[in-house]
Design an enzyme around this catalytic site. Sequence first.
Site, PDB file in Angstrom:
ATOM      1  N   GLU A 119       0.822  -1.210   0.000  1.00  0.00           N
ATOM      2  CA  GLU A 119       0.000   0.000   0.000  1.00  0.00           C
ATOM      3  C   GLU A 119       0.857   1.262   0.000  1.00  0.00           C
ATOM      4  OE1 GLU A 119      -4.087  -1.037   2.201  1.00  0.00           O
ATOM      5  OE2 GLU A 119      -2.314  -1.577   3.368  1.00  0.00           O
TER       6      GLU A 119
ATOM      7  N   GLU B 136      -4.098  -9.561   3.486  1.00  0.00           N
ATOM      8  CA  GLU B 136      -4.943  -9.267   4.641  1.00  0.00           C
ATOM      9  C   GLU B 136      -6.142 -10.195   4.800  1.00  0.00           C
ATOM     10  OE1 GLU B 136      -2.735  -5.359   4.069  1.00  0.00           O
ATOM     11  OE2 GLU B 136      -3.446  -7.021   2.836  1.00  0.00           O
TER      12      GLU B 136
END
Length: 266
Positions: free
Chosen positions: A120, A140
């Site tokens: 990210e 995730e």
Amino acid sequence: MSGAPPVLIVQDGAVARLTINRPLALNAMDSHAHLALSNALTACEGDDTIRVIVLSGAGEKAFSAGRDLKEIAAERGLDPAGRAELAARWSAVRRLTDRQDITKPILARVRGIAFGGGFEIALACDLIIAAEDARFALPEPRRGLIPTAGGVHRLPRQLPMKAAMGLLLTGRELDAAGAHALGLVNAVVPVAELDAEVDRWIADILACAPLSLRAIKQCVAEGLGRPLSAALAAHYPLEAVRQGSDDAREGPRAFAAKRAPVWTGR
């Protein structure tokens, strides 16, 4: 906090080289690293001598493995004072993944893994130059989490939807060649050539007028979510600054004189 700083800062002329410095933890980001990176980015944005920011991970194995889950686990065992200290530290953090105020080009130099929050962070940079050993993933959902540091929003904006959803809904890894084929990274080179390739991109950036680059970043960031007609008609403050700048006059003068422009950023 004792020991080595979690983020190293080296200014090389007009280039600020920031390195996430937790190689033993695969450069996973704890609160100390996030705060150090936040402060470094703010300092770079406010320093007129810096025109380009390069972000790397220390060591050979990782750009960043993402959020330091060990810190999350350890939080449960903190006493009230420790929890208050941690909360105060996080309150001072302005994560790159949340910011729109960094108007200088940010180049991610990636080798090894860029997983979870590390991916990210790379997605939040303007350019990604990757070594052949780079790997990207948002794992995730395999841990009962979701990539809330921009991954669920940036990836579908930077990839075709099916490609983005394929990564988001499986946690699968994407190697450097695959990322390049999808247009997610700007260049992939052998590890031994990574720094030379980064330097080539830096040289091309520095050949451009700094106010032009900052105005371009603002126009892209603020115009992307608007209909084209609205984006074209919008007012962009940094573009107004560029239009009235010495550099806006220097570029055409230098072209007419067949010489290299001398940018002042004013």
